[in-house]
Design an enzyme around this catalytic site. Sequence first.
Site, short mmCIF file in Angstrom:
data_model
loop_
_atom_site.label_atom_id
_atom_site.label_comp_id
_atom_site.label_asym_id
_atom_site.label_seq_id
_atom_site.Cartn_x
_atom_site.Cartn_y
_atom_site.Cartn_z
CE LYS A 9 -3.78 -2.31 2.45
NZ LYS A 9 -4.81 -2.19 3.51
CE1 TYR A 49 -9.21 -3.48 0.53
CE2 TYR A 49 -8.50 -1.37 -0.36
CZ TYR A 49 -8.20 -2.56 0.27
OH TYR A 49 -6.92 -2.85 0.65
CG PHE A 57 -13.20 2.03 7.62
CD1 PHE A 57 -12.71 1.40 6.49
CD2 PHE A 57 -13.90 1.27 8.55
CE1 PHE A 57 -12.90 0.04 6.27
CE2 PHE A 57 -14.11 -0.10 8.34
CZ PHE A 57 -13.61 -0.70 7.19
NE ARG A 85 -6.58 -12.57 4.96
CZ ARG A 85 -7.09 -11.37 4.84
NH1 ARG A 85 -6.58 -10.52 3.97
NH2 ARG A 85 -8.08 -10.98 5.57
CB THR A 91 -7.60 -6.01 9.56
OG1 THR A 91 -8.12 -7.13 8.83
CG2 THR A 91 -7.88 -4.72 8.80
NE ARG A 102 -2.52 -5.98 6.97
CZ ARG A 102 -3.68 -6.41 6.50
NH1 ARG A 102 -4.39 -7.30 7.19
NH2 ARG A 102 -4.14 -5.98 5.34
CG ASN A 112 -3.55 -2.72 6.91
OD1 ASN A 112 -3.35 -2.33 5.76
ND2 ASN A 112 -4.67 -3.31 7.28
CG HIS A 115 -5.06 -6.42 -0.54
ND1 HIS A 115 -6.29 -6.57 0.05
CD2 HIS A 115 -5.02 -7.27 -1.60
CE1 HIS A 115 -6.99 -7.46 -0.64
NE2 HIS A 115 -6.24 -7.91 -1.64
CD GLU A 126 -8.24 -9.58 -3.90
OE1 GLU A 126 -9.07 -9.03 -3.16
OE2 GLU A 126 -7.14 -10.00 -3.48
#
Length: 152
Positions: A9, A49, A57, A85, A91, A102, A112, A115, A126
Amino acid sequence: MEQTLVLIKPCGLERQLVGEVITRFERRGLMLRGMKMLQMTDELINIHYAHLREKSFFEGLKESMQYAPVIAMCWEGKEAVKVVRDMTGYTNGRKAVPGTIRGDYSMSSQQNIVHSSDSIDTARVEIDRFFRPEEIFSYKIHWRQFYATDEI
Ligand code: UDP
Ligand code: MG
């Protein structure tokens, strides 16, 4: 072999953690099959998303995904979706277990760092969202360096 999508990110780029994140996946034994830098658009975020569009948020999340580019990557390996993952962590960075990305680099539920796809089905969708087929590279891998020859 399973493939999954990872995005570093904008906060990951700002924190200069690109190399660190890539190194973690490489050292684990995952194979890099595709990688690009891109600017997320409103349209792309609305799709990516979509499950969060009603959340309070969401506008903040949108901004946090656009203030700098992202790095999109396709990683491959046995059970790659779960492995990646698990390496990503919870998260909220404050709740994420140390040793996860994270848990080691984030104190935020939004900023964080990465993704990662949350299921095999999501991963397929994705990867197709961020890469054209010719941008995924199926170069030869000597898998026996990473797995037993009869491993399922
Ligand atoms: N997010 C947020 N606030 C929250 C929960 C999530 O800003 O309370 C952001 C955060 O950046 C997260 C992203 O929305 O990574 C997607 O949320 P999801 O529940 O899919 O979590 P993830 O799959 O990234 O762990
Ligand atoms: Mg998610």
